[in-house]
Design an enzyme around this catalytic site. Structure first.
Site, mmCIF file in Angstrom:
data_model
loop_
_atom_site.group_PDB
_atom_site.id
_atom_site.type_symbol
_atom_site.label_atom_id
_atom_site.label_comp_id
_atom_site.label_asym_id
_atom_site.label_seq_id
_atom_site.Cartn_x
_atom_site.Cartn_y
_atom_site.Cartn_z
ATOM 1 C CD GLN A 223 -2.876 -1.136 2.288
ATOM 2 O OE1 GLN A 223 -3.125 -2.143 3.037
ATOM 3 N NE2 GLN A 223 -3.364 0.119 2.648
ATOM 4 N NE ARG A 370 -13.570 0.542 3.888
ATOM 5 C CZ ARG A 370 -14.201 0.224 2.845
ATOM 6 N NH1 ARG A 370 -14.262 -1.161 2.817
ATOM 7 N NH2 ARG A 370 -14.640 0.898 2.179
ATOM 8 C CB CYS A 371 -9.278 2.331 11.108
ATOM 9 S SG CYS A 371 -8.641 2.903 12.751
ATOM 10 C CD GLU A 740 -9.346 4.566 6.301
ATOM 11 O OE1 GLU A 740 -8.966 5.492 6.919
ATOM 12 O OE2 GLU A 740 -8.315 3.633 6.126
#
Lengths: 784, 290
Positions: A223, A370-371, A740
Site C-alpha cells: 500500500q 480501514r481506519c 473508512e
C-alpha cells in the site's frame, strides 16, 4: 458553451462516472502478484512455529535440503550471517525475520524452503525438524504487564518488562476537575476485539534481483511502495536507486499491506543469494495468523455529565495488545495512533487518555484496518459511552448527542486532546438520519413491540473521524514526513498521464483522480491515464491508507492541475494575442472576455506547448507537486441501525441501516457510496462475527475463514445512504477522506442497537462480536 | 493451500470404483462433491493416498420415488434437493434443510450421501435422516447391504462403513399419513457450521401424533436422536403442551460442549426453543391446526 454544460461534458468532480479500472477486473484481466511469472522463477514457502512461546533448541534442515526440487533452505542463522535476521518495524521496534533465539507467537516465521514449484516447497517444509523448548505463553495483556510476567522480548537490551509503550494525551488536572463537578459518571469497560483486514488477495512478492547489476525489482503487495523502498534500502543495505518496487493490481489492502513482512525480506534475500527470481505468496491461514491484525484494545471509559446531560469530561485508560513485536503502522509520534480523537463529535471541555501497550505471545501488527490509526476504537468507545449515558440519564440518545455536539459556528474547533477540527455540521447529519429512518415512529413501534414481548432496538452513532495525515510537522512514518505527490504530464495531443504517490487497492484512483484533472484542467477523464505504484515511474509518496489519498494526493493533483492551467493561460494568451487578464476560463476552454467565440481549448494549448510556445516560455505542459496538508480532514456522519433480537436464541437481525455521511465535496458520488457500503458491511462483520482469539496456550483461533467469519452478501443488511456536504476549508477541493468512515462509525451503531433492544432489561454492555450466544447470556443474567 | 501428493482415478462404473477403493487400502477415499474432503486436503489435515472420483459413474444422480421410499443417489447435490418438487411435496423437513446447507457454492457440488459419510456431527443431513428413519445402501466387493442412518453414524467423523464400502444411495421412507416436518438451524453466518440444528418429523394419526422423529445437529459427538422426546410425543395430543415437553426432553438429550459458538447451557436452550418451534411448524404443515 455554458459553464455547466462544459462541466457535464468533461464529467469531472461530482459525476458518478463508472470505474475505469473495473473493465479489466470484471473480465479477469487484472494482474495480481501471483499472476506474475518470470523465467527461472523459484517458489518459497515458510515454516511457521506451532508454539506461541518457545526457545529454539535446534533446526535440522538436512532432510529438506535433500528433498526433490529443493534449491535452498533458509533459516534465521542464514539470515543472521547477512545481518538480516531482524528488521525494523513501522513503530520503531524490531521484528524477527526468521526466529533465531525463540519463537514468540504461533505462526511466527522460522525457516523457508525455496524450490522449483510450490508443492515441492511445501512438501519439504514437512521435513524440517525443529526442536523447541516450550515457555509459558502470555495471551492476556493485563497479565503480561504484571511485574513477574515472563519476559517476551529478552532480545531487547534494557527491556525488563512486557510494556511496549506508555502514552498520554489531554489534560489530567482539567479532567479531574471536570469529574469533580459531575452529577453522573457513566463507565464502560469494553474490549474491541482483535480482527483482521482480510484482503481478498493475500500478501506476496516476486523478488527479482540481478546479481550482475545489483538491480532489485520487487513486485509486491504494497500500500506504500515508496516507503517500502526506503525501508528496504535501510534493512537490506541496498542502494535505494537499485531498488524498484512495482505494485501490480492490489486485491484489497485495508491496512494489511502497509507493514513490511518477513516473507518479503526472505524472498528478496533468497533471490539475491540464488540469482533467480523468487515468488512467495502466503496462503489464507498464513495471512490470518501472521500478518497485520487490527484493534485488540481493552478500554475503560468514564464520561462525566451533569444531570441534564451536559458532557463535562472524558477519561480513558486503555491497554493495547500489540503482540510479540510492536509493529503498529502509525505516525511515529502517536504511540496509540490517533486514538485521542476519542472526544468525537462532542464539545467535551476536558479529556485525558492513558494508554499502555503490552507485548504478548500473539502475532504483531496493529494495523489500521480501514481506519485512520486507532480512530475506530476511539469512535466506538465514545459512541457506546454516549448511548449508555442516555440510558442512565433517561434521555433519548439522539437528544443527548444533540445537546453536546460541537456547533457549526465553533469550527475550527480545538479539542481537549489537541486536534483542530476543520469543519462540521453534526446536527444536520443527525437530523437527516433521524428523518430518513422515521425515528419518532420507530420509537413508538419499539414501545408496542416490547408490550408484545418483541425486542426492537435502535442504535445511533454520530461519529467524527480524523483522516488524511500529515501535516509534515506532526506526522511521519519512520521519519518520512506525511506529504503526498502528483505529477501531471499533458501530451501534445491533449491527452495526459497523471502519476500519483498514493496506491490504489480498489479505491478507484484511476477514475477519481482523472476526474480531478478533468474538473481542474478540462481534459476528459478518459483522456487521463492515472499511474501509481512503480517507484521508478511515479513521484515519492507515502501510500494509501488512513483515508489519505484524496486529502493528500488528491489535493496535490488539484494544485498541479492549477499550476498547469496557469501556464496554459500564458500560452492561450499568446495564441489569442490578448493579455492573460483578458481571458476567461470555462472548464477546458479559454475565451476572450466579451468575445466568447474567440477561444482555444486546453487541447489547442497542449499542442502549442510543444509546437508554438510564446517567446521565453519553457516548452511542455508538465509538472509535479508535493502537497503538505495544513491539517487533517474531519469527515463525520450519523448512522442509525434498527435491529430485532430473538429472545429465544439471542440472534439479532438488522432491519434498517440508514447512513448519512459528510465527507465534504464528493468527487465521484458513486464510488463514495460504494466505499460506504463496504465499510458498513465490514462494520457489521466486526460487530457480529469477526474475531481472532487465542486459547491459554496461545493457539490462534481464527486461522481460516471457517473460524474467522466474514459477512457475505447473504447476511449483510441493506444500506440506505444519504449525504450532507460540509466542505473542508483547507483542502483545495473541499474534499475529505471517506474510505473508512463507515468501518469507523458503524460498529457502535450496530452494538448500540442491540443494547437498545435490551436496555429495559438492564443490559448495558456486550463486547463485540455480539454473538447470539452472548446476547442470550446477557438476557438470562438480566432476567435473574 | 497445497495438498500433499495423492493418486487419482475416475472409474466409469460402480464395479470399477468398488474395486479401485478396495485396492487402495485404508488411505483411499471416495470423492463425490469434495466439499469437506478437498479443504481438509488443502490444509494437509487429510492426506489420502488415492482418490476414487465417482462423478463419472452414470445413474447415481437421481431422486426418485420407489415403493414407498425416496431414493437419493450418491451424486445428488444439495442443490438438487433444493430444486426437487418431489421433496417439496412429500418431505418438508428435507425441503427446509436443503437451502440451509452451507452456502450456494457448497450446495452446487456437495452431495447428500457424501455429507452423511463424512459423519460431521454438525452436518445437517444426519439429523434430517435420523428424524426420517432413513437408511443408506453400501456396496463393496463382497456385495451390498443397507445400514440405518442411526447405525451409520458412530462418532465424530466415524461411520460403520468398512474402508472398501461405497454408499450408493440413501433411502428415505415416505410418510403415508398426514405428516409435516421442519428443520431449524442457528448459524453465525451463511456457510458456517451449525451452532444448533433441529430436525423434526411429525406424522398424525387420527388427530393424535403417530410417529415423531426428532434429531439434533452440532450438540453431541454425532447427530443425536432425541429418543425420549420422540417417545412422549407418540400417541400424544399435538399442541403447545406436548411440544414444550418434547423441547425440554430434547434439550436433555443434547450433549453440547462449550466452544466459540456458545456455552453448553446456551445450546441446550436453543435446542429447546427450536424443537418447540419446529414441532409447531411441522404440525401446521401436517394440517393439524386446521
Amino acid at each position: 458553451m455554458a459553464v455547466a454544460e462544459q462541466e457535464r461534458t468533461v464529467r469531472g468532480i461530482g459525476h458518478s462516472l463508472r470505474r475505469h479500472e473495473d473493465d479489466r477486473f470484471i473480465r479477469g484481466k487484472g494482474t495480481y502478484v501471483d499472476d506474475i511469472v518470470l523465467p527461472g522463477m523459484l517458489h518459497m514457502a515458510i515454516l511457521r512455529s506451532p508454539l506461541a512461546h518457545a526457545r529454539i533448541v535446534s533446526i535440522d534442515t538436512s532432510k529438506a535440503q535433500a528433498a526433490e526440487g529443493v534449491v535452498a533452505v533458509i533459516t534465521g542463522a542464514d539470515l543472521a550471517a547477512h545481518n538480516l535476521a531482524w528488521m525494523p518495524t513501522l513503530s520503531g521496534d524490531t521484528q524477527a525475520v526468521f526466529a533465531t533465539d525463540k519463537v514468540r507467537f504461533q505462526g511466527q516465521e522460522v525457516a523457508a524452503v525455496v524450490a522449483e514449484d510450490p508443492y515441492l516447497a511445501r512438501d519439504a517444509l514437512q521435513l524440517i525438524d525443529v526442536e523447541y523448548d516450550p515457555l509459558p505463553a502470555l495471551v492476556d495483556p493485563h497479565k503480561a504487564l504484571e511485574p513477574d510476567a515472563v519476559l517476551i522480548r529478552d532480545d531487547k537490551e534494557g527491556q525488563t518488562d512486557n510494556r511496549c509503550y506508555h502514552w498520554e494525551a489531554g489534560d489530567p488536572r482539567a479532567t479531574d476537575e471536570a469529574f469533580a463537578r459531575a452529577d453522573v459518571v457513566v463507565t464502560l469497560d469494553t474490549h474491541y476485539p482483535r480482527c483482521h483486514p482480510s484482503p481478498m488477495e493475500t500478501c506476496g512478492i516476486v523478488a527479482d534481483v540481478n546479481q550482475a547489476t545489483g538491480q532489485a525489482t520487487l513486485h509486491m503487495t504494497s500500500q506504500a511502495p515508496h516507503a517500502h523502498r526506503t525501508l528496504f534500502a535501510m534493512v537490506a543495505g541496498l542502494p535505494e536507486q537499485n531498488i524498484r518496487i512495482k505494485t501490480p493490481d492490489i486485491g484489497g489492502g485495508f491496512g494489511n499491506k502497509v507493514p513490511i513482512y518477513p516473507g518479503y525480506v526472505a524472498a528478496t534475500a533468497a533471490s539475491l543469494l540464488l540469482g533467480r527470481p523468487v515468488k512467495w505468496i502466503e496462503d489464507r491461514s498464513e495471512n490470518l495468523i501472521s500478518t497485520g491484525f487490527a484493534r485488540d484494545f481493552h478500554m475503560h471509559g468514564e464520561l462525566a455529565l451533569t444531570r441534564d446531560g451536559e458532557m463535562l469530561g472524558l477519561r480513558v485508560r486503555l491497554v493495547s495488545d500489540n503482540g510479540a513485536f510492536y509493529a503498529d503502522a502509525q505516525p511515529s509520534k502517536c504511540r496509540a495512533g490517533l486514538f485521542h480523537i476519542v472526544t468525537g463529535s462532542y464539545a467535551l471541555p476536558a479529556a485525558h487518555v492513558v494508554a499502555d501497550g503490552a507485548y504478548t505471545n500473539k502475532a504483531p501488527g496493529g494495523v489500521a484496518y480501514r481506519c485512520s490509526f486507532r480512530v475506530t476504537e476511539a469512535s466506538f468507545l465514545i459512541e457506546r459511552l454516549v448511548h449508555n449515558a442516555a440510558i442512565e440519564l433517561g434521555l433519548d440518545p439522539a437528544e443527548l448527542r444533540r445537546r453536546n455536539f460541537i456547533r457549526p459556528e465553533q469550527f475550527p474547533y480545538t479539542s481537549a486532546t489537541g486536534f483542530v477540527y476543520d469543519s462540521g455540521n453534526y446536527e444536520a447529519a443527525l437530523d437527516l438520519a433521524l428523518q430518513q429512518v422515521g425515528y419518532d415512529d420507530l420509537r413508538e413501534e419499539q414501545r408496542r413491540a416490547r408490550a408484545e414481548g418483541r425486542l426492537l432496538g435502535i442504535g445511533i452513532a454520530s461519529f467524527t473521524e480524523v483522516v488524511g495525515a500529515g501535516n509534515h510537522k506532526d506526522y511521519d512514518i519512520a521519519g518520512i514526513k506525511m506529504f503526498d505527490s502528483a505529477e501531471l504530464r499533458v501530451h501534445p495531443t491533449g491527452k495526459a498521464i497523471l502519476k500519483i504517490g498514493v496506491q490504489t487497492q480498489g479505491q478507484g484512483h484511476e477514475t477519481t483522480f482523472a476526474q480531478i484533472v478533468a474538473s481542474e484542467l478540462g481534459i476528459p477523464p478518459e483522456d487521463v491515464l492515472v499511474q501509481y505504484g512503480d517507484t521508478d515511474n511515479v513521484p515519492y509518496g507515502l501510500g494509501t491508507y488512513a483515508s489519505r489519498s484524496t486529502p493528500t494526493a488528491g489535493a496535490a493533483t488539484a494544485v498541479i492541475s492549477r499550476k498547469l492551467r496557469d501556464k496554459a493561460r500564458q500560452i492561450a494568451a499568446h495564441l489569442l494575442e490578448v493579455s492573460e487578464e483578458d481571458l476567461e476560463w470555462d472548464t477546458g476552454r479559454f475565451s476572450v472576455k466579451g468575445a466568447p467565440d474567440r477561444a482555444v481549448t486546453i487541447q489547442d494549448v497542449a499542442l502549442a506547448a510543444y509546437t508554438n510556445m510564446p517567446e521565453g516560455l519553457e516548452a511542455g505542459l508538465e509538472g509535479v507537486h508535493y502537497y503538505d496538508p495544513p491539517n487533517m480532514t474531519f469527515p463525520f456522519g450519523t448512522y442509525v441501525v434498527v435491529v430485532e433480537v430473538d429472545p429465544g436464541t439471542g440472534d439479532w437481525k438488522v432491519l434498517r441501516v440508514v447512513a448519512v455521511d459528510d465527507c465534504g465535496v464528493r468527487i465521484n458520488p458513486m464510488i463514495v457510496e460504494g466505499q460506504i457500503h463496504g465499510g458498513l458491511a465490514e462494520g457489521f462483520g466486526i460487530a457480529k462475527m469477526e474475531l481472532i482469539t487465542f486459547d491459554e496456550d496461545g493457539n490462534c483461533i481464527g486461522s481460516n475463514f471457517t473460524d474467522y467469519l466474514l459477512p457475505t452478501s447473504w447476511e449483510t443488511p441493506n444500506f440506505e445512504c444519504f449525504a450532507t456536504v460540509t466542505p473542508s476549508p483547507h483542502h483545495p477541493l473541499g474534499a475529505k477522506g471517506v474510505g473508512e468512515s463507515a468501518t469507523v462509525g458503524s460498529p457502535a451503531a450496530y452494538v448500540n442497537a442491540v443494547i437498545d433492544a435490551l436496555g429495559h432489561l438492564g443490559v448495558r454492555n456486550i463486547d463485540m462480536p455480539v454473538t447470539s450466544a452472548k446476547v442470550w447470556e446477557a438476557i438470562q443474567q438480566a432476567s435473574r | 493451500m497445497y495438498p500433499a501428493r495423492f493418486d487419482y482415478v475416475a472409474p466409469r462404473s460402480l464395479e470399477d470404483a468398488v474395486e479401485a477403493l478396495a485396492g487402495g487400502g485404508d488411505d483411499a477415499k471416495v470423492l463425490a462433491g469434495g466439499q469437506s474432503l478437498i479443504p481438509l486436503m488443502k490444509l494437509r489435515f487429510a492426506e489420502p493416498s488415492l482418490l476414487v472420483d465417482i462423478n463419472r459413474i452414470p445413474g447415481l444422480d437421481g431422486i426418485a420415488e420407489d415403493g414407498g421410499r425416496l431414493r437419493i443417489g450418491a451424486l445428488v447435490r444439495h442443490n438438487d434437493v433444493v430444486g426437487s418438487r418431489l421433496v417439496a411435496d412429500r418431505l418438508p423437513v428435507m425441503a427446509a434443510a436443503a437451502p440451509l446447507i452451507s452456502d450456494p457454492l457448497v450446495r452446487n457440488l456437495g452431495t447428500v450421501c457424501g455429507s452423511l459419510c463424512h459423519a460431521d456431527p454438525a452436518g445437517d443431513w444426519g439429523s434430517v435422516m435420523l428424524a426420517l428413519g432413513a437408511e443408506v445402501v453400501a456396496r463393496s466387493p463382497s456385495g451390498e447391504r443397507t445400514i440405518p442412518v442411526s447405525e451409520l453414524l458412530v462418532d465424530t467423523f466415524t461411520t460403520s462403513l468398512a474402508p472398501d464400502e461405497i454408499v450408493t444411495e440413501v433411502r428415505v421412507p415416505l410418510p403415508q399419513r398426514r405428516s409435516g416436518g421442519h428443520y431449524l438451524k442457528l448459524e453465525r453466518k451463511v456457510g458456517d457450521f451449525a451452532t444448533v440444528g433441529v430436525a423434526v418429523q411429525l406424522e398424525l394419526d387420527d388427530g393424535r401424533i403417530g410417529r415423531a422423529g426428532i434429531a439434533l445437529t452440532a450438540v453431541g459427538p454425532r447427530n443425536v436422536t432425541a429418543t425420549e422426546a420422540e417417545r412422549v410425543l407418540a400417541g400424544a395430543e399435538p399442541g403447545p403442551d406436548a411440544f414444550a415437553e418434547a423441547g425440554r426432553l430434547a434439550a436433555d438429550a443434547a450433549e453440547p460442549v462449550d466452544d466459540v459458538r456458545g456455552s453448553a447451557r446456551y445450546k441446550r436452550a436453543v435446542v429447546q426453543t427450536f424443537v418447540e418451534r419446529a414441532l409447531t411448524r411441522a404440525h401446521e404443515i401436517a394440517g393439524g391446526s386446521r
